[in-house]
Design a protein around this motif. Structure first.
Motif, PDB file in Angstrom:
ATOM      1  N   ARG A   1      -2.061  -3.152 -15.860  1.00  0.00           N
ATOM      2  CA  ARG A   1      -3.495  -3.248 -15.590  1.00  0.00           C
ATOM      3  C   ARG A   1      -4.229  -3.863 -16.772  1.00  0.00           C
ATOM      4  NH1 ARG A   1      -5.399   2.050 -15.751  1.00  0.00           N
ATOM      5  NH2 ARG A   1      -6.267   1.576 -17.800  1.00  0.00           N
ATOM      6  N   ALA A   2      -3.901  -3.425 -17.978  1.00  0.00           N
ATOM      7  CA  ALA A   2      -4.589  -3.917 -19.169  1.00  0.00           C
ATOM      8  C   ALA A   2      -4.343  -5.408 -19.377  1.00  0.00           C
ATOM      9  CB  ALA A   2      -4.137  -3.134 -20.398  1.00  0.00           C
ATOM     10  N   PHE A   3      -3.104  -5.840 -19.161  1.00  0.00           N
ATOM     11  CA  PHE A   3      -2.792  -7.256 -19.336  1.00  0.00           C
ATOM     12  C   PHE A   3      -3.621  -8.106 -18.387  1.00  0.00           C
ATOM     13  CE2 PHE A   3      -0.443 -11.068 -18.131  1.00  0.00           C
ATOM     14  CZ  PHE A   3      -0.247 -11.657 -19.377  1.00  0.00           C
ATOM     15  N   ASN A   4      -3.658  -7.721 -17.115  1.00  0.00           N
ATOM     16  CA  ASN A   4      -4.389  -8.511 -16.128  1.00  0.00           C
ATOM     17  C   ASN A   4      -5.898  -8.467 -16.344  1.00  0.00           C
ATOM     18  OD1 ASN A   4      -2.183  -9.545 -14.646  1.00  0.00           O
ATOM     19  ND2 ASN A   4      -1.930  -7.598 -13.580  1.00  0.00           N
ATOM     20  N   GLU A   5      -6.397  -7.372 -16.888  1.00  0.00           N
ATOM     21  CA  GLU A   5      -7.833  -7.278 -17.158  1.00  0.00           C
ATOM     22  C   GLU A   5      -8.249  -8.174 -18.318  1.00  0.00           C
ATOM     23  OE1 GLU A   5      -8.633  -3.146 -17.828  1.00  0.00           O
ATOM     24  OE2 GLU A   5      -9.025  -2.719 -15.709  1.00  0.00           O
ATOM     25  N   GLN A   6      -7.424  -8.248 -19.347  1.00  0.00           N
ATOM     26  CA  GLN A   6      -7.860  -8.941 -20.556  1.00  0.00           C
ATOM     27  C   GLN A   6      -7.512 -10.422 -20.606  1.00  0.00           C
ATOM     28  OE1 GLN A   6      -5.897 -10.298 -23.158  1.00  0.00           O
ATOM     29  NE2 GLN A   6      -3.892  -9.755 -22.321  1.00  0.00           N
ATOM     30  N   ILE A   7      -6.520 -10.858 -19.820  1.00  0.00           N
ATOM     31  CA  ILE A   7      -5.949 -12.184 -20.039  1.00  0.00           C
ATOM     32  C   ILE A   7      -6.930 -13.327 -19.801  1.00  0.00           C
ATOM     33  CG2 ILE A   7      -5.005 -12.470 -17.706  1.00  0.00           C
ATOM     34  CD1 ILE A   7      -3.310 -13.444 -21.045  1.00  0.00           C
ATOM     35  N   GLU A   8      -7.915 -13.142 -18.920  1.00  0.00           N
ATOM     36  CA  GLU A   8      -8.874 -14.216 -18.646  1.00  0.00           C
ATOM     37  C   GLU A   8     -10.180 -14.045 -19.426  1.00  0.00           C
ATOM     38  OE1 GLU A   8      -8.233 -16.876 -16.817  1.00  0.00           O
ATOM     39  OE2 GLU A   8      -6.229 -16.173 -16.270  1.00  0.00           O
TER      40      GLU A   8
ATOM     41  N   ILE B   1      -0.763  -7.324  -4.892  1.00  0.00           N
ATOM     42  CA  ILE B   1       0.407  -7.429  -5.769  1.00  0.00           C
ATOM     43  C   ILE B   1      -0.023  -7.325  -7.226  1.00  0.00           C
ATOM     44  CG2 ILE B   1       2.226  -8.994  -6.563  1.00  0.00           C
ATOM     45  CD1 ILE B   1       2.329 -10.083  -3.670  1.00  0.00           C
ATOM     46  N   VAL B   2      -1.081  -8.030  -7.573  1.00  0.00           N
ATOM     47  CA  VAL B   2      -1.575  -7.997  -8.950  1.00  0.00           C
ATOM     48  C   VAL B   2      -2.091  -6.604  -9.306  1.00  0.00           C
ATOM     49  CG1 VAL B   2      -3.289  -8.940 -10.549  1.00  0.00           C
ATOM     50  CG2 VAL B   2      -2.115 -10.461  -8.952  1.00  0.00           C
ATOM     51  N   ALA B   3      -2.766  -5.952  -8.366  1.00  0.00           N
ATOM     52  CA  ALA B   3      -3.359  -4.635  -8.631  1.00  0.00           C
ATOM     53  C   ALA B   3      -2.345  -3.502  -8.545  1.00  0.00           C
ATOM     54  CB  ALA B   3      -4.496  -4.374  -7.638  1.00  0.00           C
ATOM     55  N   LEU B   4      -1.189  -3.740  -7.951  1.00  0.00           N
ATOM     56  CA  LEU B   4      -0.184  -2.687  -7.821  1.00  0.00           C
ATOM     57  C   LEU B   4       0.175  -2.132  -9.199  1.00  0.00           C
ATOM     58  CD1 LEU B   4       1.692  -1.428  -5.512  1.00  0.00           C
ATOM     59  CD2 LEU B   4       3.480  -2.850  -6.527  1.00  0.00           C
ATOM     60  N   PRO B   5       0.122  -0.813  -9.372  1.00  0.00           N
ATOM     61  CA  PRO B   5       0.396  -0.238 -10.697  1.00  0.00           C
ATOM     62  C   PRO B   5       1.889  -0.151 -11.011  1.00  0.00           C
ATOM     63  CG  PRO B   5      -0.164   1.508  -9.167  1.00  0.00           C
ATOM     64  CD  PRO B   5      -0.345   0.208  -8.409  1.00  0.00           C
ATOM     65  N   LYS B   6       2.649  -1.098 -10.508  1.00  0.00           N
ATOM     66  CA  LYS B   6       4.090  -1.160 -10.718  1.00  0.00           C
ATOM     67  C   LYS B   6       4.481  -2.631 -10.843  1.00  0.00           C
ATOM     68  CE  LYS B   6       3.885   2.679  -7.583  1.00  0.00           C
ATOM     69  NZ  LYS B   6       4.670   3.848  -7.277  1.00  0.00           N
ATOM     70  N   PRO B   7       5.415  -2.961 -11.716  1.00  0.00           N
ATOM     71  CA  PRO B   7       5.824  -4.358 -11.852  1.00  0.00           C
ATOM     72  C   PRO B   7       6.448  -4.898 -10.569  1.00  0.00           C
ATOM     73  CG  PRO B   7       6.579  -3.050 -13.726  1.00  0.00           C
ATOM     74  CD  PRO B   7       6.084  -2.090 -12.695  1.00  0.00           C
TER      75      PRO B   7
ATOM     76  N   ALA C   1       0.836  -1.207   0.000  1.00  0.00           N
ATOM     77  CA  ALA C   1       0.000   0.000   0.000  1.00  0.00           C
ATOM     78  C   ALA C   1       0.869   1.255   0.000  1.00  0.00           C
ATOM     79  CB  ALA C   1      -0.931  -0.009   1.211  1.00  0.00           C
ATOM     80  N   ASP C   2       1.954   1.243   0.786  1.00  0.00           N
ATOM     81  CA  ASP C   2       2.887   2.377   0.809  1.00  0.00           C
ATOM     82  C   ASP C   2       3.528   2.579  -0.561  1.00  0.00           C
ATOM     83  OD1 ASP C   2       2.359   2.782   3.459  1.00  0.00           O
ATOM     84  OD2 ASP C   2       4.233   1.901   4.203  1.00  0.00           O
ATOM     85  N   ILE C   3       3.954   1.486  -1.183  1.00  0.00           N
ATOM     86  CA  ILE C   3       4.611   1.561  -2.489  1.00  0.00           C
ATOM     87  C   ILE C   3       3.655   2.098  -3.547  1.00  0.00           C
ATOM     88  CG2 ILE C   3       5.589   0.143  -4.342  1.00  0.00           C
ATOM     89  CD1 ILE C   3       6.742  -1.655  -2.051  1.00  0.00           C
ATOM     90  N   ALA C   4       2.392   1.699  -3.463  1.00  0.00           N
ATOM     91  CA  ALA C   4       1.405   2.171  -4.444  1.00  0.00           C
ATOM     92  C   ALA C   4       1.284   3.689  -4.432  1.00  0.00           C
ATOM     93  CB  ALA C   4       0.047   1.532  -4.160  1.00  0.00           C
ATOM     94  N   LYS C   5       1.507   4.297  -3.261  1.00  0.00           N
ATOM     95  CA  LYS C   5       1.370   5.756  -3.123  1.00  0.00           C
ATOM     96  C   LYS C   5       2.690   6.496  -3.308  1.00  0.00           C
ATOM     97  CE  LYS C   5      -0.377   5.095   0.969  1.00  0.00           C
ATOM     98  NZ  LYS C   5      -0.949   5.264   2.318  1.00  0.00           N
ATOM     99  N   ASP C   6       3.774   5.773  -3.491  1.00  0.00           N
ATOM    100  CA  ASP C   6       5.107   6.376  -3.547  1.00  0.00           C
ATOM    101  C   ASP C   6       5.518   6.627  -4.994  1.00  0.00           C
ATOM    102  OD1 ASP C   6       7.737   7.101  -3.370  1.00  0.00           O
ATOM    103  OD2 ASP C   6       8.375   5.397  -2.158  1.00  0.00           O
ATOM    104  N   PRO C   7       5.548   7.884  -5.452  1.00  0.00           N
ATOM    105  CA  PRO C   7       5.891   8.159  -6.845  1.00  0.00           C
ATOM    106  C   PRO C   7       7.339   7.837  -7.192  1.00  0.00           C
ATOM    107  CG  PRO C   7       5.711  10.205  -5.595  1.00  0.00           C
ATOM    108  CD  PRO C   7       5.234   9.110  -4.698  1.00  0.00           C
TER     109      PRO C   7
END
Length: 270
Positions: free
Chosen positions: A223-230, A105-111, A48-54
């Motif tokens: 995000r796009a990859f995880n949304e479409q893959i299934e 982890i999957v939703a994190l907008p960073k690899p 959660a901290d990483i998600a907010k850290d630019p």
């Protein structure tokens, strides 16, 4: 420069950051970095901290000692059998919290890259499968061994079954056997196998390379990859097309295309 996050317990997980790459090291080697409730909650806070850290562009997950993680803390689970409900409420809590971590982890907008030395078993293997990329030392081993103790690895199979073919995933869960790094690479759980002891260093090299790309572009793409893959093919293409239109509207896309045409290095916004 290396920094640490005050919100992450140094006793459970160490956080280090260098050049946009955040390394989270599970630091409970004495119990093989078991995913007990405290460890899971610490990792949820860390992500959660990483998600907010630019300043954080890519994450590497590693473990101290002989394991990335050997899975849930069986002693903790067994201790709760003395509860009035024989541990049912605690088991519901820890499975729910573990699912929250994997989805974060999957939703994190960073690899997120897993660096694996030693073993990654049960929920530890689930953790590996939830990451975007995996670098493994040649002595690393992977398993879904729950069947060996009368506890089928149903939750780990959610992540593993979305990473491997169904046949390979079910084989892991039905046999409970340890698979080598080379076998895991062949099955698609691991991206690359490196010399023993080099997983973290090689994962950081990979992470640094990825971190040099546009952060908004990476976020949209993951995000796009995880949304479409299934999804069915037509839905997948619609989602991917929408993501590309969104990406093309980003300033970094305009800058990147201009830099390519002008034969210069791009100057990313982040």
């Amino acid at each position: 420069m290396t920094t640490s996050s005050a919100s992450v317990s140094s006793e459970l997980v160490r956080r280090e950051e260098d050049a946009g790459v955040v390394t989270l090291t599970l630091a409970q080697s004495q119990n093989r970095n078991a995913l007990g409730l405290a460890m899971i909650d610490t990792l949820i806070v860390a992500f959660a901290d990483i998600a907010k850290d630019p300043s954080a562009h890519v994450v590497v997950v590693a473990g101290e000692g002989p394991a990335l993680s050997a899975g849930h803390d069986l002693r903790e689970i067994q201790a709760h059998r003395n509860d009035p409900d024989r541990g049912r409420a605690f088991n519901e809590l820890i499975m729910t919290r573990c699912a929250t971590l994997m989805q974060a982890i999957v939703a994190l907008p960073k690899p997120v890259i897993a660096a694996v030395e030693g073993v990654a078993t049960a929920a530890g293997c689930q953790l590996v499968a939830s990451c975007d990329l995996v670098v493994a030392g040649e002595a690393a081993r992977f398993a879904l061994p729950g069947v060996n103790i009368g506890l089928f690895c149903s939750s780990p199979l959610v992540a593993v079954g979305r990473t491997l073919s169904r046949k390979h995933a079910m084989e892991m869960a039905l046999t409970g056997k340890l698979y080598s790094a080379a076998e895991a690479e062949r099955m698609g759980l691991v991206n690359r196998v490196v010399p023993q002891g080099r997983a973290l260093a090689e994962a950081k090299v990979l992470a640094t390379s990825i971190a040099s790309r546009s952060a908004p572009t990476l976020a949209i793409g993951k995000r796009a990859f995880n949304e479409q893959i299934e999804e069915p093919l037509s839905v997948a293409y619609a989602l991917a097309a929408k993501a590309m239109v969104e990406n093309l509207a980003e300033p970094d896309s305009s800058e990147g295309i201009a830099a390519f045409l002008e034969k210069r290095e791009p100057r990313w916004s982040a």
